[in-house]
Design an enzyme around this catalytic site. Structure first.
Site, PDB file in Angstrom:
ATOM      1  N   SER A 120       0.835  -1.207   0.000  1.00 16.16           N
ATOM      2  CA  SER A 120       0.000   0.000   0.000  1.00 16.16           C
ATOM      3  C   SER A 120       0.866   1.251   0.000  1.00 16.16           C
ATOM      4  O   SER A 120       1.957   1.262   0.563  1.00 16.16           O
ATOM      5  CB  SER A 120      -0.893  -0.017   1.250  1.00 16.16           C
ATOM      6  N   TYR A 142      -1.684  -1.194  10.958  1.00 14.06           N
ATOM      7  CA  TYR A 142      -2.009  -1.706   9.605  1.00 14.06           C
ATOM      8  C   TYR A 142      -0.884  -1.307   8.636  1.00 14.06           C
ATOM      9  O   TYR A 142      -0.317  -2.149   7.955  1.00 14.06           O
ATOM     10  CB  TYR A 142      -3.348  -1.140   9.120  1.00 14.06           C
ATOM     11  N   LYS A 195       2.266  -3.583   6.469  1.00 14.67           N
ATOM     12  CA  LYS A 195       2.618  -3.534   5.034  1.00 14.67           C
ATOM     13  C   LYS A 195       4.122  -3.299   4.880  1.00 14.67           C
ATOM     14  O   LYS A 195       4.790  -3.927   4.083  1.00 14.67           O
ATOM     15  CB  LYS A 195       1.829  -2.436   4.322  1.00 14.67           C
TER      16      LYS A 195
HETATM   17  C1  WQD Z   1      -9.735   8.991   1.445  1.00 14.40           C
HETATM   18  C2  WQD Z   1      -9.966  10.463   1.710  1.00 14.40           C
HETATM   19  C3  WQD Z   1     -10.328  10.985   4.032  1.00 14.40           C
HETATM   20  C4  WQD Z   1     -14.126   8.891   4.472  1.00 14.40           C
HETATM   21  C5  WQD Z   1      -6.892   4.034   3.466  1.00 14.40           C
HETATM   22  C6  WQD Z   1      -5.668   3.235   3.816  1.00 14.40           C
HETATM   23  C7  WQD Z   1      -5.108   2.595   2.571  1.00 14.40           C
HETATM   24  C8  WQD Z   1      -6.183   1.745   2.000  1.00 14.40           C
HETATM   25  C9  WQD Z   1      -7.350   2.649   1.578  1.00 14.40           C
HETATM   26  C10 WQD Z   1      -6.728  -0.470   2.682  1.00 14.40           C
HETATM   27  C11 WQD Z   1      -9.249  10.949   2.964  1.00 14.40           C
HETATM   28  C12 WQD Z   1     -11.562  11.287   3.201  1.00 14.40           C
HETATM   29  C13 WQD Z   1     -12.939   9.398   3.953  1.00 14.40           C
HETATM   30  C14 WQD Z   1     -15.175   9.773   4.835  1.00 14.40           C
HETATM   31  C15 WQD Z   1     -13.800  11.617   4.140  1.00 14.40           C
HETATM   32  N1  WQD Z   1      -6.606   0.806   2.966  1.00 14.40           N
HETATM   33  N2  WQD Z   1     -12.805  10.739   3.783  1.00 14.40           N
HETATM   34  N3  WQD Z   1     -14.967  11.120   4.651  1.00 14.40           N
HETATM   35  O1  WQD Z   1      -7.351   6.891   4.208  1.00 14.40           O
HETATM   36  O2  WQD Z   1      -6.598   7.445   1.827  1.00 14.40           O
HETATM   37  O3  WQD Z   1      -6.503   5.084   2.624  1.00 14.40           O
HETATM   38  O4  WQD Z   1      -7.844   3.257   2.790  1.00 14.40           O
HETATM   39  O5  WQD Z   1      -6.378  -1.038   1.688  1.00 14.40           O
HETATM   40  O6  WQD Z   1      -3.992   1.825   2.896  1.00 14.40           O
HETATM   41  O7  WQD Z   1      -4.683   4.102   4.322  1.00 14.40           O
HETATM   42  O8  WQD Z   1      -8.701   6.139   2.196  1.00 14.40           O
HETATM   43  O9  WQD Z   1     -11.088   6.284   1.590  1.00 14.40           O
HETATM   44  O10 WQD Z   1     -10.440   6.295   4.062  1.00 14.40           O
HETATM   45  O11 WQD Z   1      -9.982   8.296   2.671  1.00 14.40           O
HETATM   46  O12 WQD Z   1     -13.644  12.858   3.983  1.00 14.40           O
HETATM   47  O13 WQD Z   1     -16.265   9.380   5.315  1.00 14.40           O
HETATM   48  O14 WQD Z   1     -11.358  10.656   1.955  1.00 14.40           O
HETATM   49  O15 WQD Z   1     -10.102  12.030   4.976  1.00 14.40           O
HETATM   50  O16 WQD Z   1      -8.800  12.265   2.720  1.00 14.40           O
HETATM   51  P1  WQD Z   1      -7.250   6.509   2.780  1.00 14.40           P
HETATM   52  P2  WQD Z   1     -10.127   6.702   2.665  1.00 14.40           P
END
Ligand code: WQD
Length: 338
Positions: free
Chosen positions: A125, A150, A154
């Site tokens: 990741s 997590y 990785k």
């Molecule tokens: C994306 C953006 C949030 C939810 C994580 C892990 C990565 C992978 C994917 C597993 C961010 C914003 C999110 C919400 C929001 N995990 N957001 N409101 O955190 O980039 O990656 O998930 O495979 O390894 O680190 O993904 O989709 O959670 O967030 O504003 O209800 O959307 O702040 O900027 P992230 P995400």
């Protein structure tokens, strides 16, 4: 040729199984069903007409892993997805993550070390980069101290594989560093099935769009970006699945230059949260109900991939635009809620 896909009933695993079958591989899936259901098998069959062999098996049980490889000596390659992946949960239950994500990897590698040749694809990741200093992020960007257990699993996983490859020439491995997977197969037969309240942005957007969630909370509007919201590299899960097949074939055909390689898998394009919301509104024709709230602890401002190495060395490039990926996510949400 028989390929083992661990976690093959999960979101990325099921899409990769479809692409493997499309290329003529025989797929055997191991899944412990902790975060998926056997119904996903029906979706795969609906797309390809071929039912993968499925064994419900917990990779934490060492004797079961040994027994599996005794019964399937003809496994030519392994794509390893099986792992726990919720960032927040990993902070509360670190030992569950170290046991499930590291212990199982060690058992798999021990089995592969017994074979004179094996090909291994590891689901890594972009989280290993933390907040990278330079955008877009290349594979030579430094790995930074993990923000969560997590993310640490990785980083540790990559190191364990690299150390093993150094002393086990028979193992050829590639770590794929995913950016943000999203969307669903265009057939709407398989897609993302988050259990409970989605942690990730895109499923929360589509569940809000369909009325399952009242309102999307946008975590932070004061980041140093064009519109104050975080930037991510959202990649269609089918493009990501295809990258796994290309990487596996690089190893099966002996095209790799070292027996441990790393590739970023993203689109190379960054999109803010508000741009993702606008994409949803364009493809669905619906207004999304959202509110900008406080930042989520642990979030980084920006992450999007430099895809030069994947494009030039791996010979793979993402094809779908954000709108096409978002459209597939929305069609899937409507299908699931029917
Ligand atoms: C994306 C953006 C949030 C939810 C994580 C892990 C990565 C992978 C994917 C597993 C961010 C914003 C999110 C919400 C929001 N995990 N957001 N409101 O955190 O980039 O990656 O998930 O495979 O390894 O680190 O993904 O989709 O959670 O967030 O504003 O209800 O959307 O702040 O900027 P992230 P995400």
């Amino acid at each position: 040729m028989k390929i083992l896909v661990t976690g093959g009933l999960g979101f990325i695993g099921s899409h990769t199984t479809v692409e493997l079958q499309n290329k003529g591989y025989e797929v055997i899936i191991i899944d412990d069903l902790s975060n998926s259901t056997e119904k996903v098998l029906d979706g795969i069959v609906a797309i390809t007409g071929k039912r993968p062999i499925f064994e419900k098996l917990d990779l934490k049980e060492k004797s079961k892993v040994e027994d599996f490889f005794k019964r399937h000596q003809d496994v030519a390659g392994v794509i390893h997805f099986a792992a726990s992946k919720a960032v927040g949960e990993s902070v509360e239950k670190p030992l569950l993550y170290y046991e499930n994500n590291i212990g199982t990897l060690v058992y798999l590698l021990k089995e592969l070390s017994q074979k004179n040749k094996s090909s291994f694809i590891f689901s890594s990741s972009c989280t290993v980069y933390g907040q990278a200093d330079k955008m877009p992020i290349t594979e030579s960007a430094p790995v930074k101290a993990a923000e969560s257990p997590y993310g640490n699993t990785k980083q540790m996983g990559e190191e364990i594989i690299h150390d093993t490859c150094k002393v086990t020439p028979g193992i050829n491995a590639i770590a794929l560093r995913y950016f943000n997977p999203m969307g669903a197969h265009p057939s709407t037969e398989i897609g993302e099935l988050p259990i409970g309240v989605p942690q990730n942005l895109v499923p929360f957007i589509t569940q809000t769009g369909i009325g399952l969630r009242e309102q999307l909370s946008v975590f932070g509007g004061d980041y140093p970006t064009s519109d104050g919201t975080c930037i991510r590299d959202y990649i269609h899960v089918v493009d990501l699945a295809k990258a796994h097949v290309v990487a596996l074939e690089r190893l099966l055909n002996g095209k790799n230059s070292e027996n441990y390689e790393v590739f970023n898998v993203g689109t190379g394009k960054g999109s803010t949260v508000l741009e993702a919301i606008k994409s949803f509104e364009r493809v669905s024709g619906k207004k999304l109900n959202y509110k900008i709230v406080d930042r989520r602890p642990g979030d980084i401002t920006s992450a999007y991939a430099d895809t030069t190495k994947a494009n030039k060395v791996l010979g793979w490039k993402a094809e779908s635009t954000l709108d096409e990926a978002m459209k597939s996510a929305w069609l899937w949400e409507q299908k699931v809620r029917k």
